[in-house]
Design an enzyme around this catalytic site. Structure first.
Site, mmCIF file in Angstrom:
data_model
loop_
_atom_site.group_PDB
_atom_site.id
_atom_site.type_symbol
_atom_site.label_atom_id
_atom_site.label_comp_id
_atom_site.label_asym_id
_atom_site.label_seq_id
_atom_site.Cartn_x
_atom_site.Cartn_y
_atom_site.Cartn_z
ATOM 1 N N GLU A 277 0.851 -1.193 0.000
ATOM 2 C CA GLU A 277 0.000 0.000 0.000
ATOM 3 C C GLU A 277 0.881 1.235 0.000
ATOM 4 O OE1 GLU A 277 -2.565 0.241 3.321
ATOM 5 O OE2 GLU A 277 -3.638 -1.610 2.899
ATOM 6 N N GLU A 330 -13.569 5.647 0.555
ATOM 7 C CA GLU A 330 -14.373 4.716 1.342
ATOM 8 C C GLU A 330 -14.986 5.472 2.521
ATOM 9 O OE1 GLU A 330 -12.466 0.565 1.562
ATOM 10 O OE2 GLU A 330 -10.788 1.903 1.130
ATOM 11 N N LYS A 333 -15.015 4.239 6.469
ATOM 12 C CA LYS A 333 -13.817 4.050 7.265
ATOM 13 C C LYS A 333 -13.831 5.034 8.427
ATOM 14 C CE LYS A 333 -9.996 2.791 5.374
ATOM 15 N NZ LYS A 333 -8.736 2.748 4.605
ATOM 16 N N GLU A 339 -8.766 9.837 6.205
ATOM 17 C CA GLU A 339 -8.879 8.383 6.036
ATOM 18 C C GLU A 339 -9.865 8.001 4.938
ATOM 19 O OE1 GLU A 339 -8.031 4.380 7.005
ATOM 20 O OE2 GLU A 339 -7.053 6.240 7.566
#
Length: 364
Positions: A277, A330, A333, A339
């Protein structure tokens, strides 16, 4: 990278080169995408695979081993990494039958039509060791990896690597890179992991985020890391490691080489690295802008797909398979706003910002 303790990533694609990593062969690098799904407004899996194909993505990392997605990837020219959940590790470690069952259900049911190339056992297992269960999972990690690999070998499958992605919070020291060392409390787990990975010629997978190192420096009013250095603006500034004399032009190389030196201190100086990642947020806290995210990811791609391979100062010329997180933002999250803003694509499939995966049409 689902349900992480650490925020994550972003970018968008058009097309790129890839080669299949058979056995232990070293192959030209390819940029991959992490397909996270912690959102309530995301395109369907079928649409998502269409988008990956339209971008000519050669690798995708899944944070599970979802049957629908693996079926949709059948026959596609996309190499796939699948993940064993953390809460499955101890059971698999204790029982070869459970390992066999997991491989039969999630690998053999789809392979080879679906080009599974990596099985990642767990996610950032060493990042939380605060409970007895956490410690047990950490102790069971290598036995689980071994059982999964044993099942694959028994089935004659040699071109699927097995490993585990770890976060940079495993490090006690990262600067200068030659001082790199793992935290004392995880060394008892790290030595058998490195031994097994080295013996099976797999990769040491690292989730590495220059953004976080830079941001933490800003929060603590430290000025040691410039934005240029964190964004991989190579040439704007350099740092020379006083112990090795190696010259660094960006923070990513520093962070990766700190892991290289940490492994060497434990007796493993040639284990291959992979970036499971990385990326840069496009919205949220300081430095999280679309412009910075686009620049980081374009510079990352330039570095990783260059021919001959750039590697790092401590590992010149080494191929480092790399995944950028994530395909989408997303919104489910937890944590700070940053984030939830690492996505490369909007929910309608349009790019959040432009990234040149092939670097075609550029003069540098």
């Amino acid at each position: 990278m689902e349900n992480k303790k650490f925020p994550k990533m972003a970018f968008v694609l058009l097309s790129f080169l890839y080669l299949i990593p058979f056995s232990g062969a070293v192959v030209p690098n390819a940029i991959g995408i992490g397909y996270g799904r912690l959102g309530d407004n995301l395109p369907s899996p079928a649409r998502s695979i269409e988008l990956l194909q339209s971008m000519n993505v050669g690798r995708v990392k899944l944070y599970d081993a979802d049957h629908e997605i693996l079926n949709l990837l059948s026959g596609k020219n996309i190499d796939v990494a699948i993940t064993v959940a953390n809460d499955e590790i101890s059971g698999i470690a204790a029982n070869q039958h459970l390992a066999d069952q997991w491989v039969y259900e999630h690998v053999l049911a789809h392979y080879p039509k679906t080009r599974i190339r990596f099985v990642l056992v767990g996610h950032e297992v060493f990042s939380s060791l605060s409970t007895d269960q956490d410690m047990q999972i950490a102790r069971d990690l290598v036995p689980a990896i071994r059982r999964i690999k044993n099942t694959l070998k028994a089935q004659g499958i040699r071109n699927i690597k097995v490993g585990t992605p770890l976060a940079m919070d495993m490090m006690e020291m990262t600067f200068p890179p030659s001082n790199g060392s793992f935290k004392p409390e995880i060394r008892e787990f790290m030595v058998p992991l490195l031994k097994y990975i080295n013996g099976t010629k797999s990769y040491f997978f690292v989730d590495v985020y220059p953004y976080f190192a830079w941001f933490e420096g800003q929060v603590m009013n430290q000025t040691g890391i410039s934005l240029d250095f964190a964004l991989l603006r190579s040439g704007n500034e350099t740092y020379t490691d006083p112990q090795t004399g190696l010259v660094y032009t960006n923070l990513l190389d520093q962070m990766l080489d700190s892991v290289v030196y940490a492994m060497a201190k434990l007796g493993y100086d040639d284990v291959m690295l992979a970036v499971s990642e990385t990326g840069w947020p496009h919205e949220g806290e300081s430095g999280a802008t679309r412009e910075n995210a686009a620049e980081y990811n374009n510079n990352l791609i330039r570095k990783m797909v260059t021919v001959p391979n750039a590697g790092t100062p401590a590992r010149p010329g080494e191929v480092i398979p790399t995944y950028i997180f994530s395909l989408y933002d997303e919104d489910q999250k937890y944590g700070p706003a940053t984030e939830r803003h690492w996505g490369l694509l909007n929910p309608d499939g349009s790019p959040v910002y432009q990234v040149n995966i092939t670097r075609k049409g550029t003069s540098d």
